[in-house]
Scaffold this active site. Structure first.
Site, PDB file in Angstrom:
ATOM      1  N   GLY A  10       0.823  -1.212   0.000  1.00 43.22           N
ATOM      2  CA  GLY A  10       0.000   0.000   0.000  1.00 43.22           C
ATOM      3  C   GLY A  10       0.855   1.260   0.000  1.00 43.22           C
ATOM      4  CB  VAL A  12       0.827   4.168   4.626  1.00 42.16           C
ATOM      5  CG1 VAL A  12       1.542   4.345   5.955  1.00 42.16           C
ATOM      6  CG2 VAL A  12      -0.060   5.382   4.344  1.00 42.16           C
ATOM      7  CE1 TYR A  60     -13.497  -4.109   1.009  1.00 36.57           C
ATOM      8  CE2 TYR A  60     -13.871  -1.752   1.223  1.00 36.57           C
ATOM      9  CZ  TYR A  60     -14.149  -2.957   0.620  1.00 36.57           C
ATOM     10  OH  TYR A  60     -15.095  -3.017  -0.379  1.00 36.57           O
ATOM     11  CB  THR A  61      -8.236   1.982   1.506  1.00 38.39           C
ATOM     12  OG1 THR A  61      -7.693   1.246   0.410  1.00 38.39           O
ATOM     13  CG2 THR A  61      -7.331   1.851   2.716  1.00 38.39           C
ATOM     14  CB  THR A 100      -9.953   7.253   8.267  1.00 42.01           C
ATOM     15  OG1 THR A 100     -10.487   8.181   7.320  1.00 42.01           O
ATOM     16  CG2 THR A 100     -11.124   6.554   8.932  1.00 42.01           C
ATOM     17  CE1 TYR A 124     -11.170   3.045   4.992  1.00 42.79           C
ATOM     18  CE2 TYR A 124     -11.794   5.345   5.290  1.00 42.79           C
ATOM     19  CZ  TYR A 124     -10.827   4.362   5.249  1.00 42.79           C
ATOM     20  OH  TYR A 124      -9.513   4.693   5.465  1.00 42.79           O
ATOM     21  CE  LYS A 128      -8.805   2.643   9.057  1.00 37.11           C
ATOM     22  NZ  LYS A 128      -7.651   1.735   8.842  1.00 37.11           N
ATOM     23  CD1 TRP A 149      -9.080  13.691   2.826  1.00 40.80           C
ATOM     24  CD2 TRP A 149      -8.653  15.465   1.529  1.00 40.80           C
ATOM     25  NE1 TRP A 149     -10.204  14.460   2.782  1.00 40.80           N
ATOM     26  CE2 TRP A 149      -9.977  15.552   2.001  1.00 40.80           C
ATOM     27  CE3 TRP A 149      -8.170  16.475   0.711  1.00 40.80           C
ATOM     28  CZ2 TRP A 149     -10.833  16.609   1.661  1.00 40.80           C
ATOM     29  CZ3 TRP A 149      -9.023  17.533   0.381  1.00 40.80           C
ATOM     30  CH2 TRP A 149     -10.329  17.592   0.843  1.00 40.80           C
TER      31      TRP A 149
END
Ligand SMILES: NC(=O)c1ccc[n+]([C@@H]2O[C@H](COP(=O)([O-])OP(=O)(O)OC[C@H]3O[C@@H](n4cnc5c(N)ncnc54)[C@H](OP(=O)(O)O)[C@@H]3O)[C@@H](O)[C@H]2O)c1
Length: 305
Positions: A10, A12, A60-61, A100, A124, A128, A149
């Site tokens: 990913g 990050v 899961y983004t 998030t 989502y 989270k 973001w």
């Protein structure tokens, strides 16, 4: 020192591998080797690797897809982090987890603080938030960094999407009534490293003094439209002077399955107060990422007329 990075492919996860590369032994796993939807695999990898630090950058983004895949989002974003926390507690490891800005509903006019009550608008965000709560319930040595973001030189993100669309189209309509802080994956990983360093070298004392939730975003704020304009201003050289015209639109003109907060700007005051660190202004971080793309930019094709 063994560092387990979950979600190595990913945005990050990739930058964490760079940032922590001289930290000790890095064991980085992707979905192929450890599927977070399978709790046995999660437990097995932690017990086998026996890490001192677990960096969980997997999630899961897909914010819109989550609306129709609630169970999967919950398994990956809530149950798996809870198990990682249990396994970290069992072995006295430090767990670093990302959450998030979408845990908030956007109703506040000022930046959100860690004391503000979360109220996610979408599946989502709810998944989270459940992940945060699962970790908090287990307790121990954990850090949850809420960011926003996220973009960077690699992966699926707004910056790269804009550059691709900008090379294909004359005009782009971009939402101008959602406010947030674009955050570079590079800056996020580097500041994560700095905080982890402080915790591990004992400067911060016992977990009671530092474990918890911290906001961690680039400084300042903009809208998606403002971000797009800054991208095209900064990337003129990548687009060979063919930057598109960016037109502001309302969220109502760009309907999506998931609702998004109007204001998800986060206050980073607690992070600065506790650890003395902060991320750069979003414009500065954007310049840094665009500078790296200059070197790696063969993939950004000029507009064909
Ligand atoms: N992106 C943002 O704008 C944003 C904003 C706020 C917070 N965050 C948080 O920041 C963290 C890092 O996000 P990011 O932008 O780096 O996300 P990303 O680029 O989408 O990467 C997420 C990684 O998680 C992996 N993954 C997904 N499902 C998995 C599963 N079942 N098992 C194992 N790995 C799985 C993905 O693997 P595949 O490549 O195989 O799909 C991907 O490598 C996440 O916690 C995210 O919620 C992100």
């Amino acid at each position: 020192m063994i560092v387990l990075i979950v979600g190595q492919a990913g945005q990050v996860g990739r930058e964490l591998q760079r940032s922590f590369s001289d930290f000790g032994e890095i064991v980085a796993v992707d979905r192929e080797s450890v599927d977070l939807a399978d709790l046995d695999q999660v437990r097995e990898v932690v017990r086998r690797v026996r890490p001192d630090v677990i960096l969980n950058a997997a999630a899961y983004t897909s914010v819109d897809r989550a609306e129709s895949e609630q169970d999967l989002a919950s398994a990956i974003n809530a149950e798996a982090p809870g198990l990682l926390a249990e396994e970290a507690l069992r072995s006295n490891a430090l767990l670093v987890h990302y959450s998030t800005d979408y845990v908030f509903d956007g109703s506040k006019l000022l930046p959100w603080t860690e004391e503000d009550a979360p109220h996610p608008l979408n599946v989502y965000g709810a998944s989270k938030l459940a992940g945060e709560e699962a970790i908090r319930q287990v307790g121990g040595r954990y850090l949850i960094f809420r960011t926003s973001w996220v973009y960077g030189p690699h992966g699926k993100n707004f910056l790269l999407t804009m550059l691709r669309l900008g090379s294909e189209r004359e005009r782009l309509s971009v939402v101008d009534d959602q406010h947030g802080a674009p955050t570079s994956s590079i800056a996020l990983a580097d500041v994560t490293r700095s905080v982890v360093n402080q915790v591990l070298d004992g400067r911060c004392g016992a977990p009671d003094a530092w474990a918890g939730v911290y906001h961690m975003t680039c400084a300042g704020s903009t809208t998606w439209c403002g971000f797009a304009k800054a991208i095209f201003t900064g990337a003129e050289h990548l687009l060979h002077g063919n930057a598109p015209v960016v037109l502001p639109i309302a969220s109502s003109e760009y309907p999506t399955p998931a609702r998004r907060p109007r204001n998800s700007v986060l206050s980073n005051a607690r992070l600065k107060q506790r650890f003395g660190v902060e991320l750069p202004a979003w414009e500065v971080a954007l310049g840094d990422v665009l500078g790296r793309l200059t070197v790696e930019s063969e993939t950004i094709a000029p507009k064909s007329h």
